[in-house]
Design an enzyme around this catalytic site. Sequence first.
Site, mmCIF file in Angstrom:
data_model
loop_
_atom_site.group_PDB
_atom_site.id
_atom_site.type_symbol
_atom_site.label_atom_id
_atom_site.label_comp_id
_atom_site.label_asym_id
_atom_site.label_seq_id
_atom_site.Cartn_x
_atom_site.Cartn_y
_atom_site.Cartn_z
ATOM 1 N N CYS A 196 8.809 1.074 -4.921
ATOM 2 C CA CYS A 196 7.752 1.129 -5.931
ATOM 3 C C CYS A 196 8.251 1.578 -7.300
ATOM 4 O O CYS A 196 7.475 1.634 -8.256
ATOM 5 C CB CYS A 196 6.627 2.039 -5.446
ATOM 6 S SG CYS A 196 6.035 1.581 -3.807
ATOM 7 N N HIS A 248 2.044 7.840 -11.515
ATOM 8 C CA HIS A 248 2.263 6.992 -10.348
ATOM 9 C C HIS A 248 0.980 6.966 -9.514
ATOM 10 O O HIS A 248 0.545 5.910 -9.075
ATOM 11 C CB HIS A 248 3.445 7.521 -9.543
ATOM 12 C CG HIS A 248 3.858 6.624 -8.423
ATOM 13 N ND1 HIS A 248 4.186 5.297 -8.624
ATOM 14 C CD2 HIS A 248 4.016 6.858 -7.089
ATOM 15 C CE1 HIS A 248 4.520 4.746 -7.466
ATOM 16 N NE2 HIS A 248 4.421 5.668 -6.518
ATOM 17 N N GLU A 265 3.043 14.997 -7.583
ATOM 18 C CA GLU A 265 3.209 14.552 -8.961
ATOM 19 C C GLU A 265 2.544 15.546 -9.918
ATOM 20 O O GLU A 265 3.106 15.862 -10.983
ATOM 21 C CB GLU A 265 2.616 13.155 -9.157
ATOM 22 C CG GLU A 265 2.876 12.602 -10.547
ATOM 23 C CD GLU A 265 2.478 11.144 -10.715
ATOM 24 O OE1 GLU A 265 2.854 10.555 -11.747
ATOM 25 O OE2 GLU A 265 1.782 10.602 -9.829
ATOM 26 N N LYS A 281 -3.918 2.523 -10.737
ATOM 27 C CA LYS A 281 -3.962 2.024 -9.363
ATOM 28 C C LYS A 281 -5.361 2.141 -8.774
ATOM 29 O O LYS A 281 -5.677 1.464 -7.786
ATOM 30 C CB LYS A 281 -2.957 2.777 -8.486
ATOM 31 C CG LYS A 281 -1.489 2.466 -8.783
ATOM 32 C CD LYS A 281 -0.561 3.205 -7.837
ATOM 33 C CE LYS A 281 0.903 2.860 -8.070
ATOM 34 N NZ LYS A 281 1.433 3.427 -9.324
ATOM 35 N N HIS A 308 -2.000 -0.798 -5.698
ATOM 36 C CA HIS A 308 -0.580 -0.468 -5.827
ATOM 37 C C HIS A 308 0.218 -1.754 -5.742
ATOM 38 O O HIS A 308 0.305 -2.377 -4.674
ATOM 39 C CB HIS A 308 -0.179 0.501 -4.719
ATOM 40 C CG HIS A 308 1.164 1.116 -4.910
ATOM 41 N ND1 HIS A 308 2.085 0.646 -5.826
ATOM 42 C CD2 HIS A 308 1.763 2.186 -4.306
ATOM 43 C CE1 HIS A 308 3.172 1.380 -5.778
ATOM 44 N NE2 HIS A 308 3.009 2.335 -4.872
ATOM 45 N N PHE A 338 9.510 4.651 -2.144
ATOM 46 C CA PHE A 338 10.090 4.974 -0.845
ATOM 47 C C PHE A 338 11.618 5.013 -0.989
ATOM 48 O O PHE A 338 12.214 4.179 -1.669
ATOM 49 C CB PHE A 338 9.730 3.910 0.193
ATOM 50 C CG PHE A 338 8.330 4.020 0.753
ATOM 51 C CD1 PHE A 338 7.467 5.024 0.384
ATOM 52 C CD2 PHE A 338 7.882 3.095 1.695
ATOM 53 C CE1 PHE A 338 6.194 5.119 0.913
ATOM 54 C CE2 PHE A 338 6.618 3.175 2.230
ATOM 55 C CZ PHE A 338 5.760 4.185 1.840
#
Length: 412
Positions: free
Chosen positions: A163, A303, A314, A335, A340, A399
């Site tokens: 991502c 994010h 975050e 998002k 996403h 990831f």
Amino acid sequence: MNQRNVVVTGIGTVTAIGSDRDSTWVALKSGASGVAPITAFDTEGYRTTFAAEVKEFDPHVTMEPKEARKADRYSQFAITAAEEAMQQSGLDGFDDPYRAGAIISSGIGGMTTWEEQHSRLLKRGPRGVSPMFIPMMIADMAAGLVSIRYGLKGPNYCTTSACASSGHAITAAADQIRLDAADVMFAGGSEAAVCPMALSGFGNMKALSARNDSPETASRPFDAERDGFVLGEGAGVLVLESEEHAKARGATILGRIAGYGSSADAYHMTQPDNDGNGAQACMSAALKCAGIAPEQVGYINAHGTSTPFNDKIETLAIRKVFGDHADALKVSSIKSMVGHLLGAAGAVEGAATTLALKEGILPPTMNLKNPDPECDLDYCANEAVSAQVEYALSNSFGFGGHNVSICFQAVT
């Protein structure tokens, strides 16, 4: 050597809330949701039955039918976004094609092509697999096709870091310009992973929201009741140039890339570092690269995945970087509206950040009804905010522990 300034002169997007840049931006400002029950395939038996699909997409608006047939959906998205960015930039060919390139990312590549061709293999045997399977499926082909389309003979490749992929694509492209290896770069990412395998894989690891009774409210970053991310698809492409090149041809400059930073959590395959140290490091590096103090940042396009771990970590990282100034920051996650986009998330969010600085309107975080006590920043809850901001960060975390933060600057 002196490093050159990098500016944005073109933006193109394809998202679940708009087939182009302008419609996407209008929808973002209004808080529209692109999340709905999946229409591409039968979702009976799946843990999650909805996604942020791109609806009514017609690749033939941009591509010839023969060209479109040889391109996976993710490549079609990328070419469409690149064409829109090219048109806005006002570029008309390149004096030196070896100083123009494309770095277009994808976290997964042609997964729908993979599924289709694997089914043909099982039904028809080896001879049933298309000779175009490999070139359609591989994750670098969007970059390759954009290069072919415009005759870009400079740097050309794909970044794949889950991502964080398109965040890394933008920073890699900016490096080519800053270090005088290129004058113009197409940078961004594309993803088309709303398909059975992705929905099954992400669903079975319980990364996806299972709010099937209310899809449009499923993506709820920083909310206490968040239960996972919403799978999205689409593309974002920015045309980047050296500032001197853009000014020499009289281009309209939309924004500037002031700096960027990257890091690794080195912690876990899927979970972020509990202390937020990786996210903290990449944001701090972006500020250092830009040569600005934390207090000069006014907005963060987070994010913000709507997963239990990511959002609070975050938030923690932002507080570590910005200290008391964190309370004065505006933060939001788009998002909540577009889902996403995996490897394309950073590019679409970078586009939104550039437009936010240009217009002085910060997009909202939708569906934030019950704030998590551990998520205690100003998230522009449920409505856009008018604010003149000079510097903003756009964060992307993937990831594998991949982190990237890009510092955008408004141009007046």
